[in-house]
Enzyme design. Structure first.
Site, PDB file in Angstrom:
ATOM      1  N   SER A  35     -15.887  -3.995   8.150  1.00  0.00           N
ATOM      2  CA  SER A  35     -14.677  -4.063   8.858  1.00  0.00           C
ATOM      3  C   SER A  35     -13.336  -4.461   8.117  1.00  0.00           C
ATOM      4  O   SER A  35     -12.144  -3.906   8.304  1.00  0.00           O
ATOM      5  CB  SER A  35     -14.536  -4.908  10.003  1.00  0.00           C
TER       6      SER A  35
ATOM      7  N   HIS B 208     -17.895  -0.166  13.625  1.00  0.00           N
ATOM      8  CA  HIS B 208     -16.675   0.669  12.993  1.00  0.00           C
ATOM      9  C   HIS B 208     -17.014   1.998  12.718  1.00  0.00           C
ATOM     10  O   HIS B 208     -16.316   2.699  12.012  1.00  0.00           O
ATOM     11  CB  HIS B 208     -16.288  -0.191  11.915  1.00  0.00           C
TER      12      HIS B 208
ATOM     13  N   LYS C  18     -14.441  -0.373  20.585  1.00  0.00           N
ATOM     14  CA  LYS C  18     -13.707   0.209  19.651  1.00  0.00           C
ATOM     15  C   LYS C  18     -13.700   1.839  19.998  1.00  0.00           C
ATOM     16  O   LYS C  18     -12.766   2.061  20.894  1.00  0.00           O
ATOM     17  CB  LYS C  18     -14.118  -0.106  18.059  1.00  0.00           C
TER      18      LYS C  18
END
Length: 302
Positions: free
Chosen positions: A176, A204, A235
């Site tokens: 990240s 991610h 996310k």
């Protein structure tokens, strides 16, 4: 606590960047202190937090199920929506089964603390996310940490481990803070040589990497050679929650042993509906992922 003064000193200087309250959100822009700002720090990779279908699905779930489940998945907190989402995500991530947790953090905490027992070994990249580190700390196994991407160091650790010990290599798919992708082909080859399993945290990567957004293993065409894939919904999926996907046997075991699942309230209905709707959009609007990659390359090329 009284001796901790650093944050107050920074606050007094006027440069404290944390816990800034957002008063209103317009997807890529927010209101802070009454001023309209461009949001560049968000993990809203596909821009789904304000997608009409996502908002409609959340509102419909609120009306049908109420604001919360008021119980754990183990007892009264499992909705038909949770099971629908698990089925959809298992297919999306290319695995036999999936299990949904209340947060991504709780997912890694529960999976690692449950599966790494006495006599087992876990190998962590030094830049793995904090929830991986904390989950490993809660386990009863031996934890080894190798330098970021240093597969030679990882091999030395594996070579020194008893052959009959349980071995699990745990890595972020996309790291990240650095933004680099794990060298999964080399890592998997190493794992297979030493009889280790591989777990990838795709927080991610999900919705971003892979032909259909299925994550790092899909990106490298190695879904069948990775034992476990975890991800968060905070996310690309524009919500909150987390998932682990793997073989049906492992998921069944986690369902009945993972303490962060059994002793925590389940994902609220609106959040589950949000992820289901986001999944629909990801599958039906691949142009969103293409736009993300265009933006990424533009930033890389300056």
């Amino acid at each position: 606590c009284r001796r901790f003064t650093r944050a107050r000193e920074v606050q007094a200087s006027g440069y404290y960047p944390y816990f800034v309250p957002i008063e209103k959100s317009y997807d890529t822009e927010v209101i802070i202190g009454g001023e309209r700002k461009v949001m560049v720090g968000s993990n809203n990779y596909l821009g789904l937090t304000h997608h009409p279908k996502v908002l409609e699905a959340a509102a419909a779930a609120l009306r049908r199920y109420g604001s919360g489940c008021t119980g754990s998945r183990f007892l009264n907190g499992t909705l038909d929506l949770h099971e629908q989402l698990e089925e959809r995500l298992a297919a999306f991530m290319g695995k036999e089964a999936a299990l949904v947790f209340s947060t991504g953090y709780q997912t890694n905490l529960g999976v690692l603390a449950t599966l790494i027992g006495r006599g087992d070994y876990a190998y962590l990249d030094k830049l793995d996310h904090a929830c991986i580190v904390d989950g490993a700390r809660l386990s009863y196994g031996t934890i080894e940490r190798y330098g970021h991407g240093d597969l030679a160091a990882l091999e030395r650790m594996l070579a020194e481990t008893p052959e009959d010990a349980g071995k699990l290599i745990v890595t972020d798919g996309v790291f990240s803070m650095e933004g680099n992708i794990v060298d999964l082909p080399s890592l998997v080859e190493l794992a297979e040589r030493y009889g280790a399993e591989v777990m990838v945290d795709d927080a991610h990567s999900i919705g971003v990497l892979g032909e259909h957004g299925g994550g790092t293993a899909q990106h490298f065409g190695m879904v069948d050679r990775v034992s476990l894939i975890t991800a968060t919904f905070s996310k690309s999926f524009a919500s909150i929650g987390g998932v682990v996907a793997g073989s049906e046997e492992v998921i069944h075991y986690l369902k009945h042993h993972a303490r962060s699942l059994i002793f925590s309230a389940s994902m609220p209905p609106a959040s589950v509906a949000t992820v289901l709707a986001a999944l629909d959009v990801i599958e039906s609007e691949p142009e969103r992922r293409e736009a993300l990659w265009r933006n990424t390359r533009r930033m890389q090329e300056g």
